[in-house]
Motif scaffolding. Structure first.
Motif, PDB file in Angstrom:
ATOM      1  N   UNK A  62      15.518 -12.975 -19.382  1.00  0.00           N
ATOM      2  CA  UNK A  62      14.996 -11.613 -19.380  1.00  0.00           C
ATOM      3  C   UNK A  62      16.070 -10.688 -19.941  1.00  0.00           C
ATOM      4  N   UNK A  63      15.713  -9.978 -21.000  1.00  0.00           N
ATOM      5  CA  UNK A  63      16.603  -8.968 -21.557  1.00  0.00           C
ATOM      6  C   UNK A  63      16.208  -7.600 -21.019  1.00  0.00           C
ATOM      7  N   UNK A  64      17.076  -6.985 -20.246  1.00  0.00           N
ATOM      8  CA  UNK A  64      16.787  -5.683 -19.643  1.00  0.00           C
ATOM      9  C   UNK A  64      17.272  -4.590 -20.592  1.00  0.00           C
ATOM     10  N   UNK A  90      20.173 -10.706 -19.280  1.00  0.00           N
ATOM     11  CA  UNK A  90      21.050 -10.072 -20.275  1.00  0.00           C
ATOM     12  C   UNK A  90      20.738  -8.586 -20.272  1.00  0.00           C
ATOM     13  N   UNK A  91      21.774  -7.747 -20.226  1.00  0.00           N
ATOM     14  CA  UNK A  91      21.584  -6.300 -20.309  1.00  0.00           C
ATOM     15  C   UNK A  91      21.765  -5.866 -21.758  1.00  0.00           C
ATOM     16  N   UNK A  92      20.817  -5.108 -22.270  1.00  0.00           N
ATOM     17  CA  UNK A  92      20.849  -4.640 -23.654  1.00  0.00           C
ATOM     18  C   UNK A  92      20.915  -3.121 -23.650  1.00  0.00           C
ATOM     19  N   UNK A 102      24.415 -12.150 -17.649  1.00  0.00           N
ATOM     20  CA  UNK A 102      25.201 -13.135 -18.405  1.00  0.00           C
ATOM     21  C   UNK A 102      26.007 -12.455 -19.493  1.00  0.00           C
ATOM     22  N   UNK A 103      25.417 -11.438 -20.104  1.00  0.00           N
ATOM     23  CA  UNK A 103      26.082 -10.654 -21.143  1.00  0.00           C
ATOM     24  C   UNK A 103      25.570  -9.229 -21.076  1.00  0.00           C
ATOM     25  N   UNK A 104      26.391  -8.294 -21.543  1.00  0.00           N
ATOM     26  CA  UNK A 104      25.982  -6.903 -21.720  1.00  0.00           C
ATOM     27  C   UNK A 104      26.245  -6.570 -23.185  1.00  0.00           C
ATOM     28  N   UNK A 105      25.186  -6.266 -23.938  1.00  0.00           N
ATOM     29  CA  UNK A 105      25.309  -6.102 -25.389  1.00  0.00           C
ATOM     30  C   UNK A 105      24.758  -4.745 -25.837  1.00  0.00           C
ATOM     31  N   UNK A 106      25.600  -3.884 -26.407  1.00  0.00           N
ATOM     32  CA  UNK A 106      25.074  -2.660 -27.037  1.00  0.00           C
ATOM     33  C   UNK A 106      24.383  -3.029 -28.345  1.00  0.00           C
ATOM     34  N   UNK A 107      23.301  -2.336 -28.684  1.00  0.00           N
ATOM     35  CA  UNK A 107      22.599  -2.662 -29.918  1.00  0.00           C
ATOM     36  C   UNK A 107      21.686  -1.517 -30.319  1.00  0.00           C
TER      37      UNK A 107
END
Length: 319
Positions: A102-104, A133-135, A166-171
């Protein structure tokens, strides 16, 4: 919706090939559909600033030599006011239990608020919790300083709710910033497995559904706040016109815009039909670009009172 891989497998891939399902969640207008389209590379989900724009779980396929990632764009979780709203929320929760990731989506240009906290807390309650994953979407709209503050807020949210991303990704789906990173992160969290769809296939949505959604997207532009929830599009008939040369095909589409009140019908049609004509032109261009075929589009507006609360109508539409 059932994500039974045994019904979908289409063949083996090289050793180490990864495959699986991911969905994006977030508040309305968090960038879920735009991000799905950007990663798939084609427009398969409509996007609008209007809340609860997405009404279906639409699958988009990201094909790579080393992996196949199936993205599921779902409606936003919201406080339901109709039977349709209740069924959309059920769809969201069912999807959560069936995906691998799940990408939040937590837009960088908005503060993390109660809606975000509620959404993530609901995910945290799942008995079988997918990888998270936090987006930090819409990163192109904020300064570096504001982005750092936002990323710290996401970390605080982890501590508050007792979970870990699991990861925090700016995009940014619009500017393309770090989209490759998002894709790589999601693929890295998949298990090894065969592909579910043939190479080149980007969605399994029926053409009629994609066409109806493009018409609805055009109808949402510039309408009043209360109207978007009341608009539904039904494709009544669609087919290639007979007697046309093979090198000059024409696709005839007859569709109905369904609203709940006579006053809404007048808004959609506009003064002397001006809004409906403009809507038809914009949606026809989008449909023709999607299907690669010239289109003749015939639009009608129908009133079906309280259709969002009509179980028979909702069942017919697949809700």
């Amino acid at each position: 919706m059932t994500l039974d891989p045994s019904n979908l497998l289409v063949g083996d891939r090289p050793e180490g090939f990864r495959s699986g399902f991911a969905c994006f969640v977030g508040r309305p207008n968090a960038g879920k559909s735009t991000l799905t389209n950007a990663l798939v590379g084609e427009k398969i989900a409509i996007a609008s600033s209007k809340p609860q724009t997405t009404r279906h779980a639409i699958r988009g396929v990201v094909n790579r030599p080393d992996a196949q990632l199936v993205l599921i764009d779902t409606p936003g979780l919201h406080k339901p006011r109709t039977l349709l709203g209740e069924r959309l929320n059920d769809l969201v929760r069912d999807t959560w239990t069936e995906v691998d990731i799940i990408g939040v989506c937590l837009p960088a240009n908005q503060r993390i608020g109660p809606g975000d906290t509620y959404l993530v807390s609901e995910i945290a309650k799942l008995e079988r919790r997918p990888k998270l994953v936090a987006l930090a979407t819409k990163s192109d709209l904020v300064s570096d300083t504001r982005l750092r503050e936002h990323l710290l807020s996401i970390t605080k949210l982890e501590d508050e709710l007792g979970l870990r991303f699991e990861h925090i990704v700016p995009c940014s789906a619009v500017s393309g910033e770090q989209l490759d990173d998002v894709e790589d992160v999601l693929v890295s969290l998949l298990e090894e497995g065969p592909a579910f769809y043939p190479d080149g296939q980007i969605t399994d949505e029926p053409t009629e559904t994609l066409v109806a959604e493009l018409i609805r997207e055009a109808a949402l532009e510039g309408v009043r706040e209360e109207l978007p929830h009341s608009i539904m599009v039904v494709v009544d008939e669609m087919g290639l016109r007979e007697g046309r040369p093979d090198d000059k095909p024409l696709l005839d589409i007859f569709a109905s815009l369904v609203v709940e009140r006579d006053s809404q019908k007048g808004i959609i049609i506009g003064h002397q039909g001006s809004r409906l004509r403009d809507l038809g032109t914009r949606s026809r261009q989008q449909i023709s670009a999607l299907l690669g075929t010239p289109v003749h589009l015939d639009l009608r507006v129908k009133v079906m009172k309280e259709w969002q609360r009509d179980p028979k109508f909702l069942n017919r539409l697949g809700f």
